[in-house]
Design an enzyme around this catalytic site. Structure first.
Site, PDB file in Angstrom:
ATOM      1  N   ARG A 197       0.860  -1.183   0.000  1.00  0.00           N
ATOM      2  CA  ARG A 197       0.000   0.000   0.000  1.00  0.00           C
ATOM      3  C   ARG A 197       0.893   1.228   0.000  1.00  0.00           C
ATOM      4  O   ARG A 197       1.916   1.274   0.693  1.00  0.00           O
ATOM      5  CB  ARG A 197      -0.906   0.016   1.230  1.00  0.00           C
ATOM      6  N   HIS A 198       0.520   2.223  -0.775  1.00  0.00           N
ATOM      7  CA  HIS A 198       1.312   3.452  -0.856  1.00  0.00           C
ATOM      8  C   HIS A 198       1.518   4.062   0.526  1.00  0.00           C
ATOM      9  O   HIS A 198       0.743   3.839   1.464  1.00  0.00           O
ATOM     10  CB  HIS A 198       0.638   4.466  -1.781  1.00  0.00           C
ATOM     11  N   TRP A 208      -3.517  13.871   1.443  1.00  0.00           N
ATOM     12  CA  TRP A 208      -4.910  13.895   1.920  1.00  0.00           C
ATOM     13  C   TRP A 208      -5.154  12.900   3.046  1.00  0.00           C
ATOM     14  O   TRP A 208      -6.055  13.094   3.842  1.00  0.00           O
ATOM     15  CB  TRP A 208      -5.873  13.667   0.748  1.00  0.00           C
ATOM     16  N   ASN A 209      -4.350  11.814   3.113  1.00  0.00           N
ATOM     17  CA  ASN A 209      -4.406  10.981   4.323  1.00  0.00           C
ATOM     18  C   ASN A 209      -4.060  11.857   5.528  1.00  0.00           C
ATOM     19  O   ASN A 209      -4.725  11.815   6.564  1.00  0.00           O
ATOM     20  CB  ASN A 209      -3.402   9.823   4.273  1.00  0.00           C
ATOM     21  N   GLY A 226      -9.866   8.686  -2.731  1.00  0.00           N
ATOM     22  CA  GLY A 226     -10.377   7.970  -3.898  1.00  0.00           C
ATOM     23  C   GLY A 226      -9.473   8.103  -5.106  1.00  0.00           C
ATOM     24  O   GLY A 226      -8.281   7.838  -5.036  1.00  0.00           O
ATOM     25  N   ARG A 283       0.535   8.490  -6.047  1.00  0.00           N
ATOM     26  CA  ARG A 283       0.982   8.057  -4.723  1.00  0.00           C
ATOM     27  C   ARG A 283       1.434   6.600  -4.734  1.00  0.00           C
ATOM     28  O   ARG A 283       2.360   6.230  -3.997  1.00  0.00           O
ATOM     29  CB  ARG A 283      -0.095   8.308  -3.672  1.00  0.00           C
ATOM     30  N   GLU A 313      -7.504   3.019  -6.256  1.00  0.00           N
ATOM     31  CA  GLU A 313      -8.263   3.063  -5.015  1.00  0.00           C
ATOM     32  C   GLU A 313      -9.763   3.025  -5.310  1.00  0.00           C
ATOM     33  O   GLU A 313     -10.206   3.323  -6.426  1.00  0.00           O
ATOM     34  CB  GLU A 313      -7.903   4.346  -4.242  1.00  0.00           C
ATOM     35  N   ARG A 314     -10.518   2.658  -4.311  1.00  0.00           N
ATOM     36  CA  ARG A 314     -11.977   2.746  -4.394  1.00  0.00           C
ATOM     37  C   ARG A 314     -12.372   4.179  -4.735  1.00  0.00           C
ATOM     38  O   ARG A 314     -11.807   5.135  -4.201  1.00  0.00           O
ATOM     39  CB  ARG A 314     -12.542   2.341  -3.035  1.00  0.00           C
ATOM     40  N   TYR A 316     -14.545   7.234  -4.324  1.00  0.00           N
ATOM     41  CA  TYR A 316     -15.415   7.686  -3.238  1.00  0.00           C
ATOM     42  C   TYR A 316     -16.502   8.664  -3.675  1.00  0.00           C
ATOM     43  O   TYR A 316     -17.250   9.184  -2.846  1.00  0.00           O
ATOM     44  CB  TYR A 316     -14.579   8.297  -2.108  1.00  0.00           C
ATOM     45  N   LYS A 354     -13.083  14.317   6.535  1.00  0.00           N
ATOM     46  CA  LYS A 354     -13.940  13.261   7.072  1.00  0.00           C
ATOM     47  C   LYS A 354     -14.844  13.770   8.199  1.00  0.00           C
ATOM     48  O   LYS A 354     -15.984  13.317   8.335  1.00  0.00           O
ATOM     49  CB  LYS A 354     -13.091  12.065   7.516  1.00  0.00           C
ATOM     50  N   HIS A 363      -3.487   0.437  -3.289  1.00  0.00           N
ATOM     51  CA  HIS A 363      -4.226   1.251  -2.312  1.00  0.00           C
ATOM     52  C   HIS A 363      -4.932   0.388  -1.273  1.00  0.00           C
ATOM     53  O   HIS A 363      -5.121  -0.811  -1.473  1.00  0.00           O
ATOM     54  CB  HIS A 363      -5.239   2.119  -3.057  1.00  0.00           C
ATOM     55  N   ASN A 384      -8.066  -0.024  -0.322  1.00  0.00           N
ATOM     56  CA  ASN A 384      -9.262  -0.788  -0.672  1.00  0.00           C
ATOM     57  C   ASN A 384      -9.047  -1.744  -1.837  1.00  0.00           C
ATOM     58  O   ASN A 384      -9.601  -2.851  -1.841  1.00  0.00           O
ATOM     59  CB  ASN A 384     -10.432   0.154  -0.948  1.00  0.00           C
TER      60      ASN A 384
END
Length: 201
Positions: free
Chosen positions: A8-9, A14-15, A22, A58, A85-86, A88, A96, A155, A157
């Site tokens: 996973r990256h 944004w994390n 997404g 990423r 990634e999923r 969103y 969030k 990613h 997901n």
């Protein structure tokens, strides 16, 4: 016996900012770059014959930094939206906490943690699996069947969907599964690409 490594990256910008990302193409944070370098140290001495990444920077950058740190030349590389990634949907870009205020905590939890309920204009984990698993069967698994070692940089997901498939997890079990950033997962596979062993490097 072929090896499959899932990565996973590292942490993205944004994390760090606690935003739904997404398919938005955001860069790694400084911490994410460090996580990628640490992952590379764990890859040192291994053989990687083929690299698959999503088309998002990423994941691409995580693989580049990791391979450079491991002292490996870049292997033949395939970039695929199928392992993005999923998606969103309407949540992408939202903080969030702001999203929870707008839609309610309970609804956000359903969108994030249910298996088959997507956010507005987005994908559920089931939708993500519906593109990841056929791509795995069609494109990635044949490389492993040919005896080539594969690294997938993707990613949270998309990798959850793949791990669900590889590990035979139920819909309930996969909801509890977390894939940490920058932590390579090694699968040892038999001649039929069945899982023999799994561990974090």
């Amino acid at each position: 016996m072929a090896e499959l490594i899932l990565l996973r990256h590292g942490q993205s910008q944004w994390n760090l900012e606690n935003r739904f990302t997404g398919w938005v193409d955001v860069p790694l944070s400084p911490k994410g770059e460090l996580e990628a370098a640490v992952a590379g140290e764990k890859l040192r001495g291994r053989r990687i014959d083929v690299l698959f990444t999503s088309v998002l920077q990423r994941a691409i950058e995580t693989a580049r930094i990791a391979l450079d740190k491991a002292g490996m030349p870049a292997p033949p590389t395939v970039r695929a939206t199928e392992i993005n990634e999923r998606m969103y949907g309407d949540l992408q870009g939202l903080d969030k906490a702001e999203a929870a205020t707008q839609f309610g905590d309970a609804q956000i939890k359903i969108w994030r943690r249910s298996y088959d309920t997507p956010p507005p204009n987005g994908e559920s984990l089931a939708d993500t699996a519906a593109r990841v698993i056929p791509y795995w069967e069609r494109t990635i698994r044949p490389e492993l069947l040919a005896g080539r070692n594969v690294l997938i940089a993707a990613h949270g997901n998309s990798l959850r969907a793949l791990v669900m498939h590889l590990d035979g997890l139920t819909r309930e079990q996969v909801l509890e599964l977390e894939i940490p950033t920058g932590a390579p997962i090694l699968y040892e596979l038999d001649a039929n690409a069945g899982v023999v062993a799994k561990r974090y490097l």
